[in-house]
Design a protein around this motif. Structure first.
Motif, PDB file in Angstrom:
ATOM      1  N   LYS A 178       0.550   8.389   1.937  1.00  0.00           N
ATOM      2  CA  LYS A 178       1.039   8.306   3.183  1.00  0.00           C
ATOM      3  C   LYS A 178       0.298   7.569   4.211  1.00  0.00           C
ATOM      4  CE  LYS A 178       4.674  11.901   2.301  1.00  0.00           C
ATOM      5  NZ  LYS A 178       4.914  13.268   2.774  1.00  0.00           N
ATOM      6  N   ARG A 179      -1.068   7.704   3.988  1.00  0.00           N
ATOM      7  CA  ARG A 179      -2.010   7.041   5.161  1.00  0.00           C
ATOM      8  C   ARG A 179      -2.122   5.785   4.907  1.00  0.00           C
ATOM      9  NH1 ARG A 179      -5.261  11.226   2.784  1.00  0.00           N
ATOM     10  NH2 ARG A 179      -6.861   9.811   2.283  1.00  0.00           N
ATOM     11  N   ALA A 180      -1.808   5.091   3.722  1.00  0.00           N
ATOM     12  CA  ALA A 180      -1.803   3.611   3.439  1.00  0.00           C
ATOM     13  C   ALA A 180      -0.581   2.830   4.491  1.00  0.00           C
ATOM     14  CB  ALA A 180      -1.617   3.273   1.967  1.00  0.00           C
ATOM     15  N   ASP A 181      -1.072   1.491   4.691  1.00  0.00           N
ATOM     16  CA  ASP A 181      -0.341   0.487   5.368  1.00  0.00           C
ATOM     17  C   ASP A 181       0.376  -0.235   4.261  1.00  0.00           C
ATOM     18  OD1 ASP A 181      -0.611   0.977   8.371  1.00  0.00           O
ATOM     19  OD2 ASP A 181      -2.671   0.954   7.392  1.00  0.00           O
ATOM     20  N   ILE A 182      -0.542  -0.386   3.052  1.00  0.00           N
ATOM     21  CA  ILE A 182       0.048  -1.483   1.918  1.00  0.00           C
ATOM     22  C   ILE A 182      -0.481  -0.706   0.785  1.00  0.00           C
ATOM     23  CG2 ILE A 182      -0.730  -3.354   0.635  1.00  0.00           C
ATOM     24  CD1 ILE A 182      -0.674  -5.124   3.108  1.00  0.00           C
ATOM     25  N   ILE A 183       0.440  -0.459  -0.103  1.00  0.00           N
ATOM     26  CA  ILE A 183       0.172  -0.170  -1.447  1.00  0.00           C
ATOM     27  C   ILE A 183       0.284  -1.195  -2.431  1.00  0.00           C
ATOM     28  CG2 ILE A 183       0.869   1.468  -3.376  1.00  0.00           C
ATOM     29  CD1 ILE A 183       2.090   2.283   0.051  1.00  0.00           C
ATOM     30  N   MET A 184      -0.921  -1.582  -3.113  1.00  0.00           N
ATOM     31  CA  MET A 184      -1.134  -2.637  -3.667  1.00  0.00           C
ATOM     32  C   MET A 184      -1.044  -2.268  -5.189  1.00  0.00           C
ATOM     33  SD  MET A 184      -1.358  -5.905  -4.358  1.00  0.00           S
ATOM     34  CE  MET A 184      -2.073  -6.530  -2.959  1.00  0.00           C
ATOM     35  N   VAL A 185       0.015  -2.505  -6.119  1.00  0.00           N
ATOM     36  CA  VAL A 185       0.156  -2.191  -7.687  1.00  0.00           C
ATOM     37  C   VAL A 185      -0.842  -3.022  -8.335  1.00  0.00           C
ATOM     38  CG1 VAL A 185       1.479  -1.671  -9.785  1.00  0.00           C
ATOM     39  CG2 VAL A 185       2.443  -1.226  -7.211  1.00  0.00           C
ATOM     40  N   SER A 186      -2.141  -2.913  -8.997  1.00  0.00           N
ATOM     41  CA  SER A 186      -2.851  -3.862  -9.475  1.00  0.00           C
ATOM     42  C   SER A 186      -2.601  -3.960 -10.825  1.00  0.00           C
ATOM     43  CB  SER A 186      -4.313  -3.278  -9.184  1.00  0.00           C
ATOM     44  OG  SER A 186      -4.757  -2.206  -9.442  1.00  0.00           O
ATOM     45  N   LYS A 187      -3.478  -4.725 -11.445  1.00  0.00           N
ATOM     46  CA  LYS A 187      -3.551  -4.855 -13.091  1.00  0.00           C
ATOM     47  C   LYS A 187      -2.088  -5.137 -13.689  1.00  0.00           C
ATOM     48  CE  LYS A 187      -8.004  -2.677 -12.901  1.00  0.00           C
ATOM     49  NZ  LYS A 187      -8.739  -1.445 -13.665  1.00  0.00           N
ATOM     50  N   CYS A 188      -1.073  -5.717 -13.050  1.00  0.00           N
ATOM     51  CA  CYS A 188       0.249  -5.967 -13.578  1.00  0.00           C
ATOM     52  C   CYS A 188       0.212  -6.867 -14.678  1.00  0.00           C
ATOM     53  CB  CYS A 188       1.213  -6.255 -12.256  1.00  0.00           C
ATOM     54  SG  CYS A 188       1.353  -5.194 -11.043  1.00  0.00           S
ATOM     55  N   ILE A 324      -2.114 -12.459  -6.170  1.00  0.00           N
ATOM     56  CA  ILE A 324      -1.471 -11.541  -5.622  1.00  0.00           C
ATOM     57  C   ILE A 324       0.134 -12.000  -5.654  1.00  0.00           C
ATOM     58  CG2 ILE A 324      -0.723 -10.577  -3.009  1.00  0.00           C
ATOM     59  CD1 ILE A 324      -3.785 -10.408  -2.774  1.00  0.00           C
ATOM     60  N   ASP A 325       1.059 -11.232  -5.756  1.00  0.00           N
ATOM     61  CA  ASP A 325       2.213 -11.979  -5.734  1.00  0.00           C
ATOM     62  C   ASP A 325       2.924 -11.639  -4.584  1.00  0.00           C
ATOM     63  OD1 ASP A 325       5.050 -12.354  -7.178  1.00  0.00           O
ATOM     64  OD2 ASP A 325       5.742 -10.302  -6.185  1.00  0.00           O
ATOM     65  N   LYS A 326       3.853 -12.814  -3.987  1.00  0.00           N
ATOM     66  CA  LYS A 326       3.902 -12.878  -2.584  1.00  0.00           C
ATOM     67  C   LYS A 326       2.571 -12.748  -1.835  1.00  0.00           C
ATOM     68  CE  LYS A 326       8.670 -10.501  -3.182  1.00  0.00           C
ATOM     69  NZ  LYS A 326       9.318  -9.550  -2.500  1.00  0.00           N
ATOM     70  N   LYS A 327       1.905 -13.933  -2.073  1.00  0.00           N
ATOM     71  CA  LYS A 327       0.245 -13.782  -1.423  1.00  0.00           C
ATOM     72  C   LYS A 327       0.677 -14.238   0.010  1.00  0.00           C
ATOM     73  CE  LYS A 327      -2.235 -17.478  -2.211  1.00  0.00           C
ATOM     74  NZ  LYS A 327      -3.173 -18.239  -2.845  1.00  0.00           N
ATOM     75  N   GLU A 328       1.528 -15.411   0.374  1.00  0.00           N
ATOM     76  CA  GLU A 328       1.188 -15.711   1.771  1.00  0.00           C
ATOM     77  C   GLU A 328       2.109 -14.415   2.622  1.00  0.00           C
ATOM     78  OE1 GLU A 328       2.803 -17.140  -0.856  1.00  0.00           O
ATOM     79  OE2 GLU A 328       1.432 -18.944  -1.084  1.00  0.00           O
ATOM     80  N   GLU A 329       2.748 -13.746   2.331  1.00  0.00           N
ATOM     81  CA  GLU A 329       3.452 -12.627   3.001  1.00  0.00           C
ATOM     82  C   GLU A 329       2.223 -11.548   3.372  1.00  0.00           C
ATOM     83  OE1 GLU A 329       6.761  -8.906   2.971  1.00  0.00           O
ATOM     84  OE2 GLU A 329       6.762 -10.620   1.429  1.00  0.00           O
ATOM     85  N   PHE A 330       1.424 -11.393   2.196  1.00  0.00           N
ATOM     86  CA  PHE A 330       0.310 -10.475   2.316  1.00  0.00           C
ATOM     87  C   PHE A 330      -0.638 -10.849   3.137  1.00  0.00           C
ATOM     88  CE2 PHE A 330      -3.996  -9.272   0.924  1.00  0.00           C
ATOM     89  CZ  PHE A 330      -3.913  -7.766   1.081  1.00  0.00           C
ATOM     90  N   ASN A 331      -1.105 -12.266   3.189  1.00  0.00           N
ATOM     91  CA  ASN A 331      -1.825 -12.695   3.918  1.00  0.00           C
ATOM     92  C   ASN A 331      -1.514 -12.936   5.425  1.00  0.00           C
ATOM     93  OD1 ASN A 331      -3.403 -13.600   1.756  1.00  0.00           O
ATOM     94  ND2 ASN A 331      -3.023 -15.768   1.623  1.00  0.00           N
ATOM     95  N   GLN A 332      -0.061 -13.055   5.752  1.00  0.00           N
ATOM     96  CA  GLN A 332       0.207 -13.042   7.166  1.00  0.00           C
ATOM     97  C   GLN A 332      -0.031 -11.622   7.719  1.00  0.00           C
ATOM     98  OE1 GLN A 332       1.064 -15.912   8.520  1.00  0.00           O
ATOM     99  NE2 GLN A 332       0.584 -14.682  10.339  1.00  0.00           N
ATOM    100  N   ILE A 333       0.319 -10.519   6.949  1.00  0.00           N
ATOM    101  CA  ILE A 333       0.253  -9.243   7.495  1.00  0.00           C
ATOM    102  C   ILE A 333      -1.116  -8.965   7.650  1.00  0.00           C
ATOM    103  CG2 ILE A 333       0.283  -6.807   6.860  1.00  0.00           C
ATOM    104  CD1 ILE A 333       2.697  -7.446   5.103  1.00  0.00           C
TER     105      ILE A 333
END
Length: 340
Positions: A178-188, A324-333
């Motif tokens: 709950k303390r995270a702003d982004i949860i990144m599911v890795s090694k997909c 990263i999937d949806k890299k542009e959105e991630f970068n913008q955040i």
């Protein structure tokens, strides 16, 4: 992995961790805030979850726009205190992860180490006049109030299916997400369906302020040693001795199997400090291979193994990057946070 031998230690550790987190949540323990934007990359579990490639990605991306620094504790080094990685540094003075970053990027961004994060962050920000600082593996280090938290969780071992040590690999309760702003599911896996993504999101249960992203491991087209070597599709010509000292070598083994079936794997623990006996074992196994052979390792292990004269000319590494999937959105955040 169940670690029942840790049971007596784990009971006390989890009790202390739970109380400590509660104290920070209630404001009884104070976190130090910084005017400079700080992005923290961490996880809830022990073992590899893709933190290092994410730190690398963030530092490389942000350094195109801002004066950027990375601060880690310098795990595994033989020194203590604050230090900034430079051409005189090695893995013994700053740790293998800081040295890996410097070997690849040199002075493109600042790379500092300090086991005491608050004074280390203050010093590197002030001395280097940073616009943004990336913290490596400080999700549980709540003495610093990071402005933005990225929580990494392995696709094959997500925190919502895991348990506290020793029954599982979690070093704090699942609710820590709950303390995270982004949860990144890795090694997909490379082919990740929308249905699978939605399943993970439903299990993570992010609140309206949190975003879930997915990433995979991208391997370089070449392996490298003292000089640029061969394209990876030529690895099938070689008998390969694979040396790993990382928490989870399974993704590398799976990828390597696409190019060669002639692989002998010597697995060491994460951040292993190779000894002369280890090197003798490696050389002995190497000599048993066929006429066309090579020693292959990870980029992090390479900064340690290349320090041995016997290996310097015959050991190679395979760089990885995060995709990263949806890299542009991630970068913008990320940019939006830093700009604020």
């Amino acid at each position: 992995m169940k670690r029942w031998y840790l049971y007596p230690f784990s009971l006390g550790y989890h009790m202390v961790t739970g109380i400590r987190n509660t104290m920070y949540d209630l404001g009884i323990f104070k976190s130090t805030k910084f005017k400079t934007p700080i992005i923290n990359v961490g996880n809830l579990s022990v073992g590899g979850s893709g933190k290092s490639p994410m730190v690398m990605y963030l530092a490389q991306y942000l350094s195109k726009h801002y004066r950027t620094g990375v601060l880690s504790r310098g795990y595994g080094r033989l020194t203590k205190g604050y230090d900034v990685t430079n051409y005189e540094s090695n893995y013994k003075t700053v740790g293998d992860e800081a040295m890996q970053l410097f070997e690849r990027f040199k002075n493109r961004f600042v790379i500092a180490v300090s086991e005491e994060r608050v004074p280390g962050a203050k010093k590197v920000i002030e001395d280097m006049d940073l616009d943004v600082l990336v913290l490596d593996d400080a999700f549980q280090h709540r003495a610093i109030k990071a402005g933005f938290n990225i929580l990494m969780t392995d696709f094959n071992d997500p925190f919502f299916k895991d348990h506290l040590l020793p029954a599982g690999d979690l070093r704090e309760s699942r609710t820590g997400y709950k303390r995270a702003d982004i949860i990144m599911v890795s090694k997909c896996p490379d082919e990740l369906t929308e249905e699978t993504k939605q399943y993970y999101i439903s299990r993570i249960r992010p609140d309206r302020t949190q975003k879930v992203f997915f990433s995979s491991i991208g391997y370089d087209e070449n392996v490298y040693g003292k000089e640029k070597m061969l394209p990876d599709n030529n690895l099938n010509y070689y008998d390969i001795l694979l040396i790993t000292g990382i928490a989870n070598p399974k993704p590398l083994l799976a990828h390597l199997a696409k190019f060669s079936q002639r692989v002998k794997h010597l697995k060491f623990r994460d951040h292993h400090n190779f000894t002369e006996d280890d090197i003798k074992k490696i050389i002995a196994d190497y000599k048993k291979l066929g006429e066309y052979k090579l020693i292959l390792t990870t980029e992090k292990d390479y900064v340690r193994l290349k320090s041995f004269d016997y290996l310097r000319d015959i050991v190679y590494y395979w760089p990885i990057n995060v995709v990263i999937d949806k890299k542009e959105e991630f970068n913008q955040i990320i940019l939006d946070y830093v700009r604020k």
